[in-house]
Every structure is written in structure tokens, then in C-alpha cells.
Design a protein around this motif. Structure first.
Motif, short mmCIF file in Angstrom:
data_model
loop_
_atom_site.label_atom_id
_atom_site.label_comp_id
_atom_site.label_asym_id
_atom_site.label_seq_id
_atom_site.Cartn_x
_atom_site.Cartn_y
_atom_site.Cartn_z
N ALA A 137 -34.24 -107.60 23.56
CA ALA A 137 -33.91 -107.34 25.05
C ALA A 137 -32.59 -107.99 25.59
O ALA A 137 -32.10 -107.23 26.41
CB ALA A 137 -35.04 -108.02 26.02
N MET A 138 -32.18 -108.71 25.20
CA MET A 138 -30.54 -109.30 25.41
C MET A 138 -29.76 -108.08 24.95
O MET A 138 -28.75 -107.91 25.69
CB MET A 138 -30.37 -110.58 24.73
CG MET A 138 -31.01 -111.78 25.40
SD MET A 138 -30.54 -113.35 24.60
CE MET A 138 -31.00 -114.70 25.77
N GLN A 139 -30.16 -107.77 23.81
CA GLN A 139 -29.09 -106.55 23.36
C GLN A 139 -29.19 -105.25 23.90
O GLN A 139 -28.07 -104.80 24.27
CB GLN A 139 -29.39 -106.41 21.69
CG GLN A 139 -28.55 -105.38 20.96
CD GLN A 139 -27.04 -105.40 21.26
OE1 GLN A 139 -26.38 -106.39 21.25
NE2 GLN A 139 -26.63 -104.20 21.08
N GLU A 140 -30.57 -104.93 24.18
CA GLU A 140 -30.77 -103.64 24.49
C GLU A 140 -30.59 -103.31 26.27
O GLU A 140 -30.09 -102.42 26.52
CB GLU A 140 -32.19 -103.23 24.37
CG GLU A 140 -32.61 -103.11 22.90
CD GLU A 140 -31.84 -101.88 22.17
OE1 GLU A 140 -31.16 -101.22 22.92
OE2 GLU A 140 -31.98 -102.00 20.96
N SER A 141 -30.69 -104.57 26.63
CA SER A 141 -30.63 -104.37 28.43
C SER A 141 -30.01 -105.62 29.05
O SER A 141 -30.10 -105.45 30.24
CB SER A 141 -32.08 -104.15 28.99
OG SER A 141 -32.69 -105.44 28.80
N ALA A 142 -29.44 -106.78 28.28
CA ALA A 142 -28.88 -107.84 29.04
C ALA A 142 -30.20 -108.39 29.86
O ALA A 142 -29.90 -108.97 30.89
CB ALA A 142 -27.81 -107.50 29.78
N LEU A 193 -33.83 -101.97 33.24
CA LEU A 193 -32.95 -100.61 33.59
C LEU A 193 -33.62 -99.54 33.91
O LEU A 193 -34.86 -99.07 33.14
CB LEU A 193 -32.07 -100.36 32.45
CG LEU A 193 -31.07 -101.68 32.06
CD1 LEU A 193 -30.22 -101.21 30.69
CD2 LEU A 193 -30.23 -102.01 33.24
N ALA A 194 -33.22 -98.65 34.76
CA ALA A 194 -34.05 -97.49 35.06
C ALA A 194 -33.67 -96.31 34.29
O ALA A 194 -34.07 -95.16 34.00
CB ALA A 194 -33.62 -96.91 36.56
N GLY A 195 -32.37 -96.31 33.18
CA GLY A 195 -32.15 -95.49 32.22
C GLY A 195 -31.10 -96.06 31.40
O GLY A 195 -31.01 -97.26 31.34
N GLY A 196 -30.59 -95.06 30.42
CA GLY A 196 -29.95 -95.53 29.47
C GLY A 196 -29.53 -94.32 28.48
O GLY A 196 -29.46 -93.15 29.00
#
Length: 342
Positions: free
Chosen positions: A87-92, A96-99
Motif C-alpha cells: 500500500a505504501m508503493q501503490e497509494s502512499a 485514492l478515488a482513482g489511478g
């Protein structure tokens, strides 16, 4: 609201759930209640991990939710570290609402890839549960490097990116777990060694009647917690028994061969320690780094054993065989952790 207050509030949830996870992790042959984890005693004046991590309330809260979900599901703490690092890598650690394309949430999971609906994936508990459900289906995930295990779940375009978060994720999870009643490691000597159990010596090293006895037997009661004699990396955590069909989930006997459930630790500089005849599968996994005093398992009588005790060996020169074995009493006494104390 201060980060510390957020962590303390959220950890109350982890505390109850971690006890459930602990019972699952340590289950086997009537033993439960330990997780194979302890945290070093804090150094006076040292900052806590959250205070020095730069994380805000949202990020710390999300990390705690991920850990709490792992505890509820009975996933070993190594899994919590993998999930938090991912989760640190993917979203800090932000929901998040999107990506990229249709990715959403803490783990940037995609509805189009079967993870769930966008609304479900914006629920941190649902997203963490979905991550763990796929992680535990990966054969051998506990022995894999973190980045390999995370990639087996995520299928990221940047498979090596997770590794850089391992230290920070481990520190954060250890802090969360410490608040969740994970035990503090016992005091160790100035040289970094501690007796694995407190018990009398009941059989010595290479005695006249047992010249092939490569360690010492410590007469601790069944269920006594076995601790790492020094910091190291787990290189064995398996059942070793002959005949194989006897298995290790029952008492052995003098007619049965092998160490039963046992663990080996590599302490560096060619030093290896061995812990035999555990009552159940070791609490640690191959590749895990443990501090001195970390719980490894419980005293039992599996393998070549006539009653509950810990068989403890010390090996030098990186040789885990008989030629590398040295007298444990002399070694431990010279390193400030004498054996045979009662």
C-alpha cells in the motif's frame, strides 16, 4: 489530532484481533497464544516509528486498518508487513478515488481484474481482505522476498518497487503490533546473547554414553517458550523425523529419528544455532530476521526424544553438520548467557 493519538485509538482494535491471530499462528499440539514476534525494548529517548516516519493521521490509520485486518484473518505478521509495504508503493497509504485505468483504493486494485466493485475497493477493510486472500494462496509466500510476494498478488508493471518500503513497513507494523500486546523481547547480555530457555541441563555435549550428541538438552517443561539465543535469520523451520510417516505433531520416542519440529538461526560470521523437539510448527518462517529473545516455538517432545525438553546446538564456520558443532555450555557462558540456570 496527533498521529500518536490516532495510533493509540486504532491499536485498541488491533489488540483484540491480534490475540485471535496469535492463537491461530501458534496452534498445534495444544499450544497457542504466541505469535513468533517480539519487539526490542525501546531505547530511552528514542522516537517512536510513527513520530519519525512523516506519516499523517490518514496514512497511519490506514496502516493500522491493514494490520488489524490481517490479525482478524489470522495472517502471520509477515503478511501485515507485505500488505503495508504494498500500500505504501501503490497509494502512499491513501485511499485514492482513482489511478491508472480503473485502479482505486489503498492497493490500487482494479474492478476489471476481478477485485470487486469500485465502491468495495474504496473500503480499506474490504481492500485489505482481498489482498490477504490472494496472498495466502501464493505457495511459499512466507519464505519469499517481500517484493516477490507482493508482485505475485499485484502483478505490477514495476515488480521491484515494493522492496524499498520493507524497512519502513516493518518499523510501522512493529509499532502497531507493540501496541497490540506483542511482547517485548527479554533483556539480553552485552554481547547480544540470551539463554533460549531457563532450565537445568539434563544431558551434555558428546558424553561418553552419547558421543554423537551434538548439543545439550535443557529440561524445560512442555509448552515453555523457546527464544532466539541471538539476533539472526531463520534458515530452517521444518519437521525432521524418521520414519516420515510418524510426523512431528505427536510425541516422538528413542525409536524415532530426527529433530522433530526444529529451527536453525544464522547469526552471521558463520555462527548457527539449532532448537529441536518443538511441540508444534515453529512460530517463525525461513528467511525471517528475528531479534535476540524472539519467540521461536514451544518446548515439546517431537522426533528422537524421550520426554519434553529443548535440544540446543551451536555451530561455527557455517557448518550445520556434526563437524561444525561446539559445546554450547562453553559458548554461551563466554557470550554472557550461561545455560543451566533455574
Amino acid at each position: 489530532m496527533a498521529i500518536k493519538h490516532t495510533l493509540v485509538t486504532a491499536v485498541a482494535v488491533v489488540a483484540a484481533l491480534a490475540l485471535i491471530g496469535a492463537g491461530l499462528t501458534g496452534a498445534g499440539f495444544g499450544i497457542s497464544g504466541d505469535t513468533g514476534v517480539c519487539v526490542p525494548a525501546p531505547t530511552a529517548g528514542a522516537p517512536s516509528a510513527p513520530a519519525s516516519s512523516g506519516l499523517d493521521d490518514e496514512q497511519t490509520g490506514n496502516a493500522t486498518t491493514i494490520a488489524a485486518t490481517g490479525a482478524r484473518l489470522g495472517v502471520p505478521q509477515r503478511g501485515w508487513v507485505i500488505a503495508v509495504a504494498t500500500a505504501m508503493q501503490e497509494s502512499a497509504l491513501r485511499n485514492l478515488a482513482g489511478g491508472d485505468r480503473d485502479s482505486v483504493g489503498l492497493f490500487q486494485q482494479r474492478p476489471s481484474m476481478g477485485w470487486g466493485t469500485a465502491a468495495q475497493l474504496r473500503d480499506p477493510r474490504y481492500a485489505a481482505t482481498a489482498f490477504y486472500q490472494r496472498l495466502v494462496k501464493v505457495a511459499g509466500w512466507e519464505q519469499m522476498p517481500l517484493t516477490v510476494a507482493a508482485q505475485a498478488v499485484q502483478r505490477s508493471a514495476y515488480p521491484d518497487a515494493y522492496a524499498k518500503h520493507e524497512s519502513a513497513a516493518t518499523a510501522l507494523v512493529n509499532t502497531i503490533a507493540a501496541g497490540a500486546m506483542v511482547p517485548v523481547c527479554p533483556p539480553v547480555g552485552a554481547q547480544g546473547w540470551v539463554a533460549p530457555v531457563t532450565a537445568p541441563v539434563v544431558s551434555g555435549f558428546r558424553t561418553a554414553d552419547r558421543p554423537g550428541h551434538q548439543g545439550v538438552d535443557l529440561g524445560a517443561a512442555r509448552g515453555t517458550l523457546i527464544r532466539a539465543a541471538a539476533a539472526g535469520r531463520v534458515v530452517q523451520a521444518v519437521c525432521n523425523v524418521s520414519p516420515p510417516e510418524h510426523g512431528c505433531d505427536q510425541d516422538g520416542s528413542p525409536a524415532v529419528g530426527g529433530c522433530g519440529w526444529y529451527a536453525d538461526l544464522d547469526h552471521g560470521a558463520g555462527v548457527i544455532t539449532r532448537y529441536c523437539h518443538m511441540a508444534a510448527r515453529p512460530l517463525v518462517h525461513i528467511g525471517q530476521h528475528v531479534p535476540a529473545g524472539a519467540p521461536l516455538g514451544h518446548v515439546g517432545s517431537s522426533g528422537n526424544s524421550s520426554g519434553p525438553h529443548l535440544h540446543f546446538e551451536v555451530h561455527l564456520r557455517g557448518d550445520a553438520g556434526p563437524s561444525g558443532a561446539v559445546p554450547p555450555l562453553e559458548w554461551m557462558a563466554a557470550h554472557g548467557a550461561p545455560l543451566g540456570q533455574t
